[in-house]
Design a protein around this motif. Structure first.
Motif, PDB file in Angstrom:
ATOM      1  N   VAL A 502      -4.739   2.824 -17.728  1.00  0.00           N
ATOM      2  CA  VAL A 502      -4.730   3.505 -16.379  1.00  0.00           C
ATOM      3  C   VAL A 502      -5.901   2.947 -15.648  1.00  0.00           C
ATOM      4  CG1 VAL A 502      -5.026   5.429 -15.275  1.00  0.00           C
ATOM      5  CG2 VAL A 502      -3.796   5.683 -17.167  1.00  0.00           C
ATOM      6  N   VAL A 503      -5.573   2.276 -14.483  1.00  0.00           N
ATOM      7  CA  VAL A 503      -6.451   1.680 -13.782  1.00  0.00           C
ATOM      8  C   VAL A 503      -7.137   2.484 -12.732  1.00  0.00           C
ATOM      9  CG1 VAL A 503      -6.826  -0.052 -11.977  1.00  0.00           C
ATOM     10  CG2 VAL A 503      -5.774  -0.745 -14.236  1.00  0.00           C
ATOM     11  N   VAL A 504      -8.250   2.743 -12.472  1.00  0.00           N
ATOM     12  CA  VAL A 504      -8.878   3.669 -11.459  1.00  0.00           C
ATOM     13  C   VAL A 504      -9.738   3.099 -10.515  1.00  0.00           C
ATOM     14  CG1 VAL A 504      -8.497   5.642 -13.210  1.00  0.00           C
ATOM     15  CG2 VAL A 504     -10.693   4.396 -13.060  1.00  0.00           C
ATOM     16  N   GLY A 505     -10.094   3.733  -9.441  1.00  0.00           N
ATOM     17  CA  GLY A 505     -11.070   3.172  -8.674  1.00  0.00           C
ATOM     18  C   GLY A 505     -10.952   3.598  -7.078  1.00  0.00           C
ATOM     19  N   ARG A 580      -0.026  17.166 -24.032  1.00  0.00           N
ATOM     20  CA  ARG A 580      -1.449  17.245 -23.185  1.00  0.00           C
ATOM     21  C   ARG A 580      -1.310  17.279 -21.930  1.00  0.00           C
ATOM     22  NH1 ARG A 580      -4.905  12.622 -24.963  1.00  0.00           N
ATOM     23  NH2 ARG A 580      -6.460  13.724 -24.113  1.00  0.00           N
ATOM     24  N   GLY A 581      -0.079  17.027 -21.285  1.00  0.00           N
ATOM     25  CA  GLY A 581       0.157  17.182 -19.878  1.00  0.00           C
ATOM     26  C   GLY A 581      -0.316  16.148 -19.208  1.00  0.00           C
ATOM     27  N   LYS A 592      -3.174  11.786 -11.821  1.00  0.00           N
ATOM     28  CA  LYS A 592      -4.127  12.852 -11.477  1.00  0.00           C
ATOM     29  C   LYS A 592      -4.722  13.559 -12.593  1.00  0.00           C
ATOM     30  CE  LYS A 592      -4.978  16.697  -8.049  1.00  0.00           C
ATOM     31  NZ  LYS A 592      -4.332  17.561  -7.270  1.00  0.00           N
ATOM     32  N   ALA A 593      -3.516  14.015 -13.459  1.00  0.00           N
ATOM     33  CA  ALA A 593      -4.037  14.841 -14.723  1.00  0.00           C
ATOM     34  C   ALA A 593      -5.075  14.310 -15.738  1.00  0.00           C
ATOM     35  CB  ALA A 593      -2.728  15.258 -15.315  1.00  0.00           C
ATOM     36  N   ILE A 594      -4.616  12.705 -15.813  1.00  0.00           N
ATOM     37  CA  ILE A 594      -5.423  12.206 -16.558  1.00  0.00           C
ATOM     38  C   ILE A 594      -6.903  11.657 -16.037  1.00  0.00           C
ATOM     39  CG2 ILE A 594      -5.834   9.612 -17.361  1.00  0.00           C
ATOM     40  CD1 ILE A 594      -2.814   9.257 -17.611  1.00  0.00           C
ATOM     41  N   GLU A 595      -7.245  11.491 -14.888  1.00  0.00           N
ATOM     42  CA  GLU A 595      -8.400  11.517 -14.117  1.00  0.00           C
ATOM     43  C   GLU A 595      -9.043  12.934 -14.258  1.00  0.00           C
ATOM     44  OE1 GLU A 595      -9.352   9.552 -10.699  1.00  0.00           O
ATOM     45  OE2 GLU A 595      -7.465   8.043 -10.644  1.00  0.00           O
ATOM     46  N   GLU A 596      -8.603  13.764 -14.238  1.00  0.00           N
ATOM     47  CA  GLU A 596      -9.151  15.276 -14.214  1.00  0.00           C
ATOM     48  C   GLU A 596      -9.588  15.529 -15.944  1.00  0.00           C
ATOM     49  OE1 GLU A 596      -6.312  17.827 -12.693  1.00  0.00           O
ATOM     50  OE2 GLU A 596      -6.862  17.536 -10.750  1.00  0.00           O
ATOM     51  N   GLU A 601     -15.638  10.513 -18.774  1.00  0.00           N
ATOM     52  CA  GLU A 601     -15.697   9.459 -19.284  1.00  0.00           C
ATOM     53  C   GLU A 601     -15.589   8.531 -18.102  1.00  0.00           C
ATOM     54  OE1 GLU A 601     -13.980  11.573 -22.730  1.00  0.00           O
ATOM     55  OE2 GLU A 601     -13.772  11.547 -20.567  1.00  0.00           O
ATOM     56  N   LEU A 602     -14.899   8.852 -16.911  1.00  0.00           N
ATOM     57  CA  LEU A 602     -14.880   8.229 -15.557  1.00  0.00           C
ATOM     58  C   LEU A 602     -16.224   8.124 -15.001  1.00  0.00           C
ATOM     59  CD1 LEU A 602     -11.289   9.408 -14.092  1.00  0.00           C
ATOM     60  CD2 LEU A 602     -12.154   6.868 -14.865  1.00  0.00           C
ATOM     61  N   ALA A 603     -16.837   9.099 -15.142  1.00  0.00           N
ATOM     62  CA  ALA A 603     -18.224   9.224 -14.420  1.00  0.00           C
ATOM     63  C   ALA A 603     -19.135   8.405 -15.091  1.00  0.00           C
ATOM     64  CB  ALA A 603     -18.788  10.857 -14.692  1.00  0.00           C
TER      65      ALA A 603
END
Length: 608
Positions: A502-505, A580-581, A592-596, A601-603
């Motif tokens: 999953v790529v974030v940013g 795990r939703g 969105k659910a993965i980022e939440e 870890e993202l922080a």
């Protein structure tokens, strides 16, 4: 190019519905094999057209006797098995509308879909499914009947309908028109509550008859044999449903496999020996990686990798010849290809049953190199693209001119348009009627007959479509750079150790990634290096494993500019799962659910 149209080869019949073909085929070829059914003893037994018609008719009588009426909505919550197809056609025979439900759906999802659709009856596979519905039955006042397959529901219904006449059933069947609603298929709900797509008999008939008229020759292993396919895609998904209907309409022998995992699927492929398969890229990736691991265990990874290179070069040369840009494989390459066909490629084909020479892939994008490898190994995979709203495929690669890495040309009778913002729009008789109980969402999606897909893509000079991302998934960094995560994620996933990426940013200073691991591949990787089995916590800290994942990230970054590249990543100890939703039932990422879920870890990735 901004728009491309393929001329039609089929049209929806002016009268009748999907069930008519069951009775027509039994009349014109009663002894022809229509399906195959795997018994409790593991043996596949043929089902003739006449027998299938008789079973459909008997079950239709039972449904009428138990209160199902024309226009009623009936849910099916079940894995992919023979009885689903039987119920589908029996329900269509009496004019009912089928509401498929993923067997892994939660109680809340089930409550929403069955309430939204105002379902009056439901067929479930086993007691766990019955308990799921039972837990929310107080919120489903319209639900009057619940049948359980493993509770011998088919036998009980057939007995209940013994006194119903054939003519009563046929009177219902003759009332079905192409405009009658056949099914309500709920979207996967990656960005919100699932919406029910209203799909008519005409939508499915046009979609499948078009596919049959264009691709029927490649359904066969060799000219003259009976085409057959093993369906292992979920029948709750529009792709699986399209395969089922196309097989029945196209006289393709159809078998069912309920478990979409290699351990269960590969033995059934070997026993059933289909001539043609339709799958998602995940299946072809699994076959490839399993072959690569076996070669490595046998100490033959070098020859295998050489065989892969030869297959890719051979397929590229064949592709160039098809498009008039090259002469085809040179003599030396043909000799190498012939050698590896005996040593490597034949074993890859054997993993799919031994008779498959053609396949179709959809549901998500396939890596060009993987498609080239399979083509070079003797299995041409025709990649396509579509949505629930387009009744599955809207584009696909044609047999004679496959352009690997694209999702092909518009299906005959379909037009693809690229809007000013790059969004892909579709027009054709397979485009759905709209969303149930959601007029505003329908107006947003269907504009003067055009389906706005939400996907970003481009058409090349020959009309071949390439999907480059989703409008809602485009990331915009705090520096204003727009990044489509899909291509980066797919390239990272090309590494055999990587399961998901999953790529974030979005609104962040740079692009980062969360990566999960393929447990089977990691176990093999550890064994081949003499390393002990590691716990998930130990795996994410292993420096050698981190180096491997870093190689995958570096490879992905070659696709984009420095501003769009993945600057940092985190290896996670567990995969994203539906339980795990974090995934939809069709295995799409819930971003969105993965980022939440991984906010900590993202922080850490953006700290300092």
């Amino acid at each position: 190019m901004r728009e491309f149209t393929s001329p039609p080869t089929a049209s929806a019949p002016p009268v009748g519905g999907l069930a008519d073909v069951v009775f027509d085929h039994a009349e014109t070829g009663p002894d022809r094999v229509a399906l195959a059914r795997k018994g409790a003893d593991g043996v596949w037994r043929d089902v003739t057209s006449a027998r299938f018609r008789d079973e459909v008719l008997a079950l239709a009588k039972g449904l009428l006797a138990d209160g199902v009426r024309f226009g009623d909505r009936v849910a099916i919550m079940c894995r992919t098995r023979y009885e689903w197809t039987l119920f589908d056609y029996a329900l269509w025979t009496v004019g009912a509308q089928v509401v498929p439900v993923y067997p892994t759906s939660s109680a809340e999802q089930v409550a929403w879909m069955l309430h939204d659709a105002q379902v009056s009856a439901a067929m479930v596979e086993h007691e766990d499914h019955a308990m799921t519905i039972g837990s929310v039955v107080d919120r489903l006042p319209g639900l009057r009947r619940l049948w359980q397959l493993d509770g011998d529901a088919v036998t009980h219904l057939v007995k209940a309908g013994a006194d119903i006449t054939d003519e009563t059933v046929h009177r219902h069947r003759r009332a079905v028109t192409p405009d009658t609603t056949a099914t309500l298929i709920y979207t996967s709900g990656t960005t919100g509550r699932p919406k029910g797509c209203v799909i008519s008999h005409a939508n499915l008939m046009f979609e499948t008859d078009t596919a049959i008229s264009r691709w029927e020759p490649v359904f066969h292993s060799r000219p003259g044999d009976q085409a057959s396919t093993l369906l292992f895609l979920p029948l709750a998904h529009v792709f699986g449903r399209m395969v089922q209907v196309a097989a029945v309409r196209g006289r393709v022998k159809l078998g069912h496999q309920p478990q979409l995992n290699a351990a269960a699927l590969l033995p059934d492929l070997a026993a059933f020996r289909p001539t043609f398969v339709l799958a998602v890229p995940y299946i072809f990736e699994k076959v490839f990686h399993a072959a690569r691991r076996k070669a490595e265990r046998d100490g033959r990874s070098g020859p295998f990798d050489k065989a892969v290179e030869v297959a890719v070069r051979y397929a590229e040369a064949m592709e160039a010849r098809a498009f008039g840009t090259g002469p085809g494989p040179a003599a030396g390459l043909r000799m190498q290809h012939q050698l590896y066909d005996k040593l490597v490629y034949s074993r890859v084909r054997a993993a799919l049953g031994g008779r498959v020479r053609h396949a179709m892939s959809g549901g998500s994008g396939m890596n060009r190199r993987l498609g080239l490898f399979f083509a070079g190994a003797g299995i041409t995979i025709y990649e396509g693209y579509g949505l629930t709203e387009s009744t599955a495929a809207a584009t696909a690669n044609p047999p004679e001119r496959t352009r690997y890495g694209t999702v092909g040309l518009p299906l005959p009778g379909t037009t693809v348009r690229i809007a000013d913002d790059g969004e892909v729009w579709l027009h054709g008789e397979h485009v759905f009627r709209g969303y149930l109980n959601a007029p505003q969402a329908t107006r947003n999606a269907v504009r003067e007959g055009w389906l706005a897909t939400g996907d970003i893509g481009r058409l090349d000079e020959d009309g071949y479509l390439t999907i480059t991302g989703r409008k809602k998934e485009i990331l915009v960094t705090s520096g204003g750079k727009s990044v489509s995560p899909g291509p980066l994620e797919e390239r990272v996933r090309d590494h055999p150790l990587v399961a998901q990426c999953v790529v974030v940013g979005n609104d962040r200073p740079y692009i980062a990634a969360l990566v999960t691991l393929d447990a089977e591949a990691v176990s093999h990787w550890l064994a081949m290096r003499g390393k002990p089995e590691l716990t998930p916590a130990e795996l994410v800290r292993d420096p050698d494993l981190e180096t491997e994942v870093r190689r995958a990230v570096i490879a992905a970054n070659t696709l984009v500019s420095q501003a769009e590249s993945i600057r940092t990543f985190r290896i996670l100890g567990h995969q994203f799962t539906e339980e795990r939703g974090l995934l939809t039932p069709s295995l799409k990422l819930k971003r969105k659910a993965i980022e939440e879920s991984y906010a900590t870890e993202l922080a850490a990735l953006y700290r300092g």
